[in-house]
Scaffold this active site. Structure first.
Site, short mmCIF file in Angstrom:
data_model
loop_
_atom_site.label_atom_id
_atom_site.label_comp_id
_atom_site.label_asym_id
_atom_site.label_seq_id
_atom_site.Cartn_x
_atom_site.Cartn_y
_atom_site.Cartn_z
N HIS A 168 40.15 48.05 50.76
CA HIS A 168 38.83 48.50 50.28
C HIS A 168 38.98 49.29 48.97
O HIS A 168 38.28 49.03 48.00
CB HIS A 168 38.19 49.36 51.38
CG HIS A 168 36.88 49.98 50.99
ND1 HIS A 168 35.68 49.57 51.51
CD2 HIS A 168 36.59 50.99 50.13
CE1 HIS A 168 34.71 50.31 50.98
NE2 HIS A 168 35.24 51.18 50.15
N GLU A 169 39.92 50.24 48.96
CA GLU A 169 40.11 51.07 47.75
C GLU A 169 40.70 50.26 46.61
O GLU A 169 40.35 50.47 45.45
CB GLU A 169 40.98 52.29 48.07
CG GLU A 169 40.40 53.25 49.10
CD GLU A 169 38.97 53.71 48.83
OE1 GLU A 169 38.55 53.76 47.64
OE2 GLU A 169 38.25 53.99 49.79
N HIS A 221 38.16 48.57 44.57
CA HIS A 221 37.55 49.44 43.55
C HIS A 221 38.33 49.37 42.24
O HIS A 221 37.74 49.47 41.17
CB HIS A 221 37.52 50.90 44.03
CG HIS A 221 36.39 51.21 44.96
ND1 HIS A 221 35.07 51.13 44.58
CD2 HIS A 221 36.39 51.60 46.25
CE1 HIS A 221 34.30 51.48 45.60
NE2 HIS A 221 35.08 51.76 46.63
N GLN A 256 35.75 55.46 41.28
CA GLN A 256 34.57 56.03 41.95
C GLN A 256 34.20 57.39 41.39
O GLN A 256 33.07 57.83 41.57
CB GLN A 256 34.81 56.16 43.46
CG GLN A 256 34.88 54.83 44.19
CD GLN A 256 35.16 55.06 45.66
OE1 GLN A 256 36.31 55.11 46.07
NE2 GLN A 256 34.10 55.20 46.44
N CYS A 314 31.17 53.11 52.34
CA CYS A 314 31.76 53.49 51.06
C CYS A 314 31.08 54.74 50.53
O CYS A 314 29.86 54.85 50.58
CB CYS A 314 31.60 52.34 50.07
SG CYS A 314 32.31 52.65 48.45
N LEU A 315 31.87 55.67 50.01
CA LEU A 315 31.30 56.90 49.45
C LEU A 315 30.39 56.60 48.26
O LEU A 315 29.52 57.40 47.93
CB LEU A 315 32.42 57.86 49.03
CG LEU A 315 33.28 58.40 50.17
CD1 LEU A 315 34.38 59.30 49.63
CD2 LEU A 315 32.44 59.14 51.20
N GLY A 347 38.99 57.55 52.08
CA GLY A 347 39.63 56.94 50.92
C GLY A 347 38.76 57.13 49.69
O GLY A 347 37.54 57.23 49.79
#
Length: 186
Positions: free
Chosen positions: A149-150, A153, A64, A107-108, A59
Site C-alpha cells: 500500500h505504501e 504511494h 503523503q 488510507c490516511l 503506515g
C-alpha cells in the site's frame, strides 16, 4: 543503534507534517530515490512517525506529507511501545506470491474510506534502513499489505485506484466528500 529515529507512540496536538488528501496533485507524482541516507532523512523519518501516530495510522509514505522521496514508515503494532517501527528507504519488491488475498484497506490520505483490495499475500522486499544499510525482508499478512500500500504511494498510486467494486468505491468516496474523478484505475 535505532535510537536516533525512535519517537514516542503517541498523538501530538500539532503533528509536524500535514497529510495531503485525495485530489492533491502531490499524491500522484512518482517519488525520487533517496541518494544518501543522512541526518536530514532521519529527521524526516522522525516527523513522519510522529505524524503517522498522531493520525492513528500504521503506515505513511513521504509523498503523503508532500515530500517527493522514496521513504516509508510502518508500524503494524502501534499500541505496543516495545515493537519498533520500520523504515523503508528506496524499497523494491523483488518477488511476490501468486497467492492473493482480498482485504479491506484504508488510507490516511482518504480518511473514513475503507474498501476491499486484492494484493499478493507474500512479498520479498529490499530496501535501505534509516542508516542506509541494505536490508531484505519477506513480508506476510498485514505487513505485506501495508508495504505494498505504501509503496503504491511512491508511484503515485492510491488504494482506491485498485478497488474493483466501482459502485462501492463511488458510494464511499461521495459519502466522505471525495471526488470519484480523483481515482485513476490501475
Amino acid at each position: 543503534m535505532t535510537a536516533q529515529v525512535l519517537v514516542e507512540k503517541k498523538k501530538l496536538e500539532k503533528p509536524p507534517l500535514t497529510i495531503h488528501t485525495l485530489g492533491d496533485r502531490v499524491l500522484r507524482q512518482p517519488a525520487k530515490r533517496v541518494k544518501s541516507v543522512d541526518a536530514e532523512i532521519r529527521q524526516l523519518v522522525r516527523e513522519m512517525l510522529q505524524t503517522m501516530y498522531s493520525a492513528d495510522g500504521i503506515g505513511l509514505a513521504a509523498p503523503q506529507v508532500g515530500v517527493n522521496k522514496q521513504v516509508i514508515v510502518l508500524d503494524c503494532d502501534p499500541e505496543n511501545p516495545a515493537t519498533p517501527p520500520m523504515v523503508l528507504i528506496n524499497p523494491t519488491i523483488k518477488a511476490s506470491s501468486s497467492d492473493v488475498c482480498i482485504l479491506q484497506e484504508g488510507c490516511l490520505s482518504i480518511p473514513g474510506v475503507y474498501l476491499e483490495v486484492k494484493r499478493p499475500e507474500v512479498i520479498e522486499v529490499s530496501y535501505r534502513d534509516e542508516y542506509g544499510r541494505p536490508q531484505t525482508l519477506i513480508a506476510t499478512e498485514l505487513l505485506s499489505r501495508a508495504i505494498q500500500h505504501e509503496m503504491d504511494h511512491l508511484n503515485g498510486v492510491l488504494f482506491v485506484d485498485r478497488v474493483e467494486n466501482k459502485l462501492a468505491l463511488t458510494e464511499e468516496l461521495v459519502k466522505h466528500k471525495f471526488s470519484p474523478k480523483a481515482v485513476k484505475s490501475v
